[in-house]
Motif scaffolding. Structure first.
Motif, short mmCIF file in Angstrom:
data_model
loop_
_atom_site.label_atom_id
_atom_site.label_comp_id
_atom_site.label_asym_id
_atom_site.label_seq_id
_atom_site.Cartn_x
_atom_site.Cartn_y
_atom_site.Cartn_z
N SER A 5 0.81 -1.22 0.00
CA SER A 5 0.00 0.00 0.00
C SER A 5 0.84 1.26 0.00
CB SER A 5 -0.91 -0.01 1.24
OG SER A 5 -0.13 -0.08 2.43
N TRP A 6 2.12 1.16 0.42
CA TRP A 6 2.94 2.38 0.45
C TRP A 6 3.19 2.95 -0.95
CZ3 TRP A 6 6.69 1.02 -2.69
CH2 TRP A 6 7.30 -0.22 -2.60
N ILE A 7 2.91 2.14 -1.99
CA ILE A 7 3.10 2.64 -3.35
C ILE A 7 2.26 3.90 -3.59
CG2 ILE A 7 1.28 1.35 -4.52
CD1 ILE A 7 4.86 1.56 -5.84
N CYS A 8 1.16 4.00 -2.86
CA CYS A 8 0.26 5.14 -3.02
C CYS A 8 0.85 6.42 -2.44
CB CYS A 8 -1.08 4.86 -2.36
SG CYS A 8 -1.94 3.42 -3.04
N ASP A 9 1.89 6.30 -1.59
CA ASP A 9 2.51 7.48 -1.00
C ASP A 9 3.62 8.05 -1.87
OD1 ASP A 9 0.88 7.18 1.24
OD2 ASP A 9 2.30 5.79 2.17
N ALA A 10 4.12 7.26 -2.84
CA ALA A 10 5.24 7.71 -3.68
C ALA A 10 4.69 8.51 -4.86
CB ALA A 10 6.04 6.50 -4.15
N THR A 11 4.23 9.69 -4.58
CA THR A 11 3.49 10.46 -5.58
C THR A 11 4.37 11.13 -6.63
OG1 THR A 11 3.48 12.31 -4.03
CG2 THR A 11 1.54 10.88 -4.07
N ASP A 12 5.71 11.02 -6.51
CA ASP A 12 6.60 11.57 -7.53
C ASP A 12 6.96 10.56 -8.61
OD1 ASP A 12 6.66 14.09 -6.52
OD2 ASP A 12 8.59 13.90 -5.50
N LEU A 13 6.46 9.34 -8.47
CA LEU A 13 6.82 8.29 -9.43
C LEU A 13 6.32 8.62 -10.83
CD1 LEU A 13 6.22 5.03 -7.37
CD2 LEU A 13 8.41 5.92 -8.18
N LYS A 14 7.24 8.53 -11.80
CA LYS A 14 6.90 8.71 -13.21
C LYS A 14 7.04 7.40 -13.99
CE LYS A 14 8.23 13.61 -13.48
NZ LYS A 14 8.50 13.79 -12.05
N MET A 15 7.88 6.48 -13.51
CA MET A 15 8.09 5.21 -14.18
C MET A 15 8.12 4.10 -13.15
SD MET A 15 9.60 2.45 -15.62
CE MET A 15 11.02 2.43 -14.53
N ILE A 16 7.23 3.12 -13.30
CA ILE A 16 7.19 1.95 -12.43
C ILE A 16 7.28 0.71 -13.31
CG2 ILE A 16 5.87 0.64 -10.73
CD1 ILE A 16 4.41 3.19 -10.00
N ASP A 17 8.33 -0.08 -13.13
CA ASP A 17 8.49 -1.33 -13.86
C ASP A 17 8.72 -2.45 -12.86
OD1 ASP A 17 8.94 -3.40 -15.59
OD2 ASP A 17 10.58 -2.45 -16.69
N LEU A 18 7.69 -3.24 -12.63
CA LEU A 18 7.76 -4.38 -11.72
C LEU A 18 7.56 -5.68 -12.48
CD1 LEU A 18 5.52 -2.94 -8.84
CD2 LEU A 18 7.97 -2.61 -9.21
#
Length: 780
Positions: free
Chosen positions: A383-396
């Motif tokens: 759920s902490w992914i919702c706090d990283a509001t500066d993310l522009k690129m996510i590759d999982l």
């Protein structure tokens, strides 16, 4: 009358005013000599319009229009004089575009110290350089100078700054001028060992050349060296153990060579090191947490043989200023503590293609690039992914993540541009609430277990370029509403449960930018959609736009994201890790389409791949397919096509793969040109088809004599096909040649062609980015 009781401040003000007058008006003493003025006018007259040259500056261009006899030449654009009027600086930056300065021009300026001639389309070293005895700054970058550096050039012994970047120079450089401190040789074709650098060198860039051999230990004697870039060469061997003696080194780039072995532990003495880039080599070592580089802000170790566990405690204490961590494509193992990055300054985190396990580590609040692809990460997306509001690129992608897709990933930030969750074990329904304002350009949820229907709120993603939802369990009809997305270039919905027809209104203007359309392995039916095909305007263009990038790449800080796609070629799925911007394919195979192949497909002149196999198509193969001169592969197998094979298919010089098997084709296989080079596998399963390369002779034919050419086997055909591909650049255009060759490069066959494509893409990318390079230089 001057008041003798003037105060100190008044006198100072008067003095400043007199200085202003002196600097603002061309007093007689500052006029440049007539002979120097005439020399400059001769230079102006040597600028000849060249219709073959196309180059533009990015801001208002200075011109030579001010260069006339009625104005003191010290006031001309690009000219600077000393106190007595001698020309000491000549800067023709952005004065040459579209013109050529001929190298045999004279330039008798005895006091000239600085000469800047970028982008003047010079083809050789100007001979007038020999007469400039006190020249200390020379910039000949971004020209067309080719061949070796002439011997007389090394006689310019006063040079302190030399920029020869972005030319076509080659040969060996034994030794440079003794007073040089700044040397830029990048983007040429120099060979042999690295030149011996003078002790005064503080900046040396020899990247993008062909230098080979080892890095000499003599480089350790350059105590003033601060910037060193040797990237993209053929250097081999180990880094000299004494490298740490270059104690003032702040930027080191040795990427894309063949360097190996461990890192010299003496690097611990480079306490001013700010950027360390060692990517794409063969270094074999543990993670350098021993560096203790407290000023280091960029560390790039990608694509090496680094291995072992990373000491997270040492990492936190040794890299307190780090903003970019790129260690992808190595053999690191272990598990990161969840909060190891959370309180750092890391903007870029790329740990992809390793063997890290456990759960996802939490990025920093300032992180914009977060890549954990191709590891062994497990568990749900936290759920902490919702706090990283500066993310522009996510590759999982390519992990073992489970659970559902958090709603915030598609709704929590307007800045998110790339979301790649490919090849995990995610399930459930794709959230239906895409934000009304977003920056999403790439959405890849392929190879998961998503079900339900497509969220129609995807239409809000106005910047979307790549949508890949293949290999899921989505049940829906064809989403023609996606066609309103003006930038959509890649649409892959293969291997789902889509059904129905592909009809769209004739008057609609949809999917005009689409380059890749893959709807294979679904339950689509009805006739092939002629009206949809008519809308594919991007596939109609015979020439691609070379002003764009070579690949569909997105840049983020000092990291980049490569869009990828999986295509079916020769019945096998092949993942292309990079998508060429001119790569155009249609794959409608393994559906239930019926009826004729629409003739309008022949209008898609840039089409490289067409796969309509495993359907229920009937009728003739339209002769309009012969118009697809860039077609690299064509698969119409396993249908009910009848009639003759159109003779003009033999005119498709780029065609490297053809499969017409398992149809109802009749009569003789055309024997001229290309069709005679394919194996019998391309035509098997057509009972009434005859002629070479099939063993079945046509009525009235004599049996073919046994010969090596008549026993053309699959292996021989493949060898011939790959040789044909190498010549496609001559037959169907330079860029299409790269595109087809890139297929061979990705599948690794043959090796010599793969190496050639790597060099070709490098030079092409450099050529297309030349204006950008100049702009960056002039902005410094």
């Amino acid at each position: 009358m001057l008041n003798c009781k003037m105060g100190r401040h008044q006198i100072l003000g008067l003095f400043c005013f007199l200085v202003f007058l002196h600097s603002s008006f061309p007093f007689t003493s500052s006029l440049c000599p007539p002979n120097q003025r005439d020399e400059l006018l001769h230079v102006k007259n040597s600028l000849v319009l060249d219709s073959e040259v196309s180059y533009s500056c990015f801001f208002s261009d200075p011109t030579t229009s001010s260069w006339n006899e009625g104005v003191d030449c010290c006031n001309w654009d690009g000219v600077t004089c000393d106190d007595v009027g001698n020309v000491i600086v000549l800067n023709l930056t952005c004065m040459c575009p579209g013109h050529t300065l001929y190298s045999n021009s004279s330039l008798l300026l005895p006091k000239l110290e600085v000469l800047v001639l970028p982008s003047c389309n010079l083809t050789e070293f100007p001979y007038f350089l020999k007469s400039l005895k006190i020249l200390n700054y020379l910039n000949l970058s971004s020209n067309r100078i080719k061949g070796e550096i002439p011997r007389w050039f090394w006689g310019i012994s006063q040079l302190e700054t030399l920029d020869l970047s972005n030319n076509f120079l080659d040969g060996v450089i034994p030794q440079l001028q003794p007073r040089l401190s700044y040397v830029d040789l990048r983007n040429n074709s120099f060979q042999g060992p690295l030149p011996i650098l003078p002790p005064s060198t503080s900046y040396f860039d020899a990247s993008d050349n062909g230098f080979n051999g080892e890095i000499s230990s003599s480089i350790c004697q350059l105590s003033s060296l601060e910037f060193l870039s040797l990237s993209n060469n053929n250097l081999s061997g180990n880094m000299p153990p004494c490298f740490g003696d270059i104690i003032y080194l702040s930027n080191l780039d040795l990427s894309n060579n063949k360097l190996q072995g461990p890192l010299p532990r003496s690097l611990v003495k480079c306490i001013y090191l700010k950027s360390l880039v060692l990517s794409q080599n063969e270094f074999s070592d543990i993670f350098p947490d021993w560096l203790g580089a407290l000023q280091l802000f960029a560390l790039d170790l990608r694509s090496n043989k680094f291995h072992g566990r990373i000491n997270s405690i040492a990492f936190e204490h040794s890299f307190v200023a780090l903003k970019s961590l790129i260690i992808s494509n190595n053999n690191f193992v272990g598990q990161w503590p969840m909060d190891v990055f959370s309180n750092t300054l890391l903007v870029v985190i790329d740990l992809s293609n390793n063997n890290f396990g456990g759960s996802l580590p939490q990025p920093s609040r300032v992180t914009s690039y977060y890549a954990m692809a191709s590891n062994k990460i497990t568990g749900e997306i936290p759920s902490w992914i919702c706090d990283a509001t500066d993310l522009k690129m996510i590759d999982l992608s390519n992990n073992s993540l489970t659970g559902s897709l958090p709603w915030c990933l598609i709704n929590f930030t307007v800045d998110l541009s790339v979301l790649n969750l490919r090849r995990n074990h995610l399930e459930g329904i794709i959230p239906q609430s895409f934000a009304s304002t977003n920056s999403l350009t790439t959405l890849d949820l392929s190879r998961n277990r998503f079900e339900g229907t497509l969220p129609q709120s995807l239409v809000r993603c106005e910047a979307l370029e790549v949508l890949d939802l293949s290999d899921n369990k989505i049940e829906d009809t064809f989403p023609k509403w996606l066609g309103t997305l003006e930038h959509l270039k890649v649409l892959v919905l293969s291997s789902n449960n889509f059904k129905g027809s592909l009809d769209i209104p004739w008057e609609a203007h949809l999917f005009s930018s689409l380059h890749i359309l893959d709807l294979s392995n679904n339950n689509f039916g009805g006739t092939l959609p002629a009206n949809l095909i008519m809308n594919l305007k991007a596939m109609e263009r015979s020439k691609s736009d070379l002003s764009t990038s070579l690949y569909m790449t997105q840049s983020f800080q000092n990291a980049s994201y490569e869009n990828s796609v999986t295509v079916t070629l020769k019945g096998q799925k092949i993942e292309l890790t990079k998508i060429l911007t001119i790569f155009t394919i249609i794959d409608l195979s393994n559906n239930s389409f019926q009826g004729d192949i629409p003739k309008v497909i022949g209008h898609l002149h840039s089409l490289i791949g067409l796969n309509l196999s495993h359907n229920h198509l009937t009728g003739f193969i339209p002769s309009s397919l012969g118009n697809l001169t860039n077609l690299g592969w064509l698969d119409l197998s396993s249908n009910k096509l009848s009639g003759r094979i159109p003779r003009n298919l033999g005119d498709l010089a780029a065609l490297g793969y053809l499969n017409l098997s398992k149809n109802l084709l009749t009569d003789r296989i055309p024997q001229d040109k290309q069709l005679g080079t394919f194996s019998n596998d391309s035509f098997n399963g057509n009972p009434d088809l005859c002629g070479f390369p099939l063993t079945k002779a046509c009525p009235g034919d004599a049996p073919p004599p046994p010969s090596p050419s008549s026993t053309f086997n699959r292996k021989g055909h493949e060898s011939w096909s790959t040789q044909k591909v190498a010549w496609i650049g001559y037959v169907s255009g330079f860029v299409i040649g790269i595109s087809i060759s890139y297929i061979c490069f990705e599948i690794g066959r043959p090796r010599w062609l793969a190496q050639g494509v790597r060099k070709l893409e490098k030079r092409t990318t450099q050529w297309m980015e030349k204006p950008k390079i100049l702009f960056e230089e002039l902005s410094l």
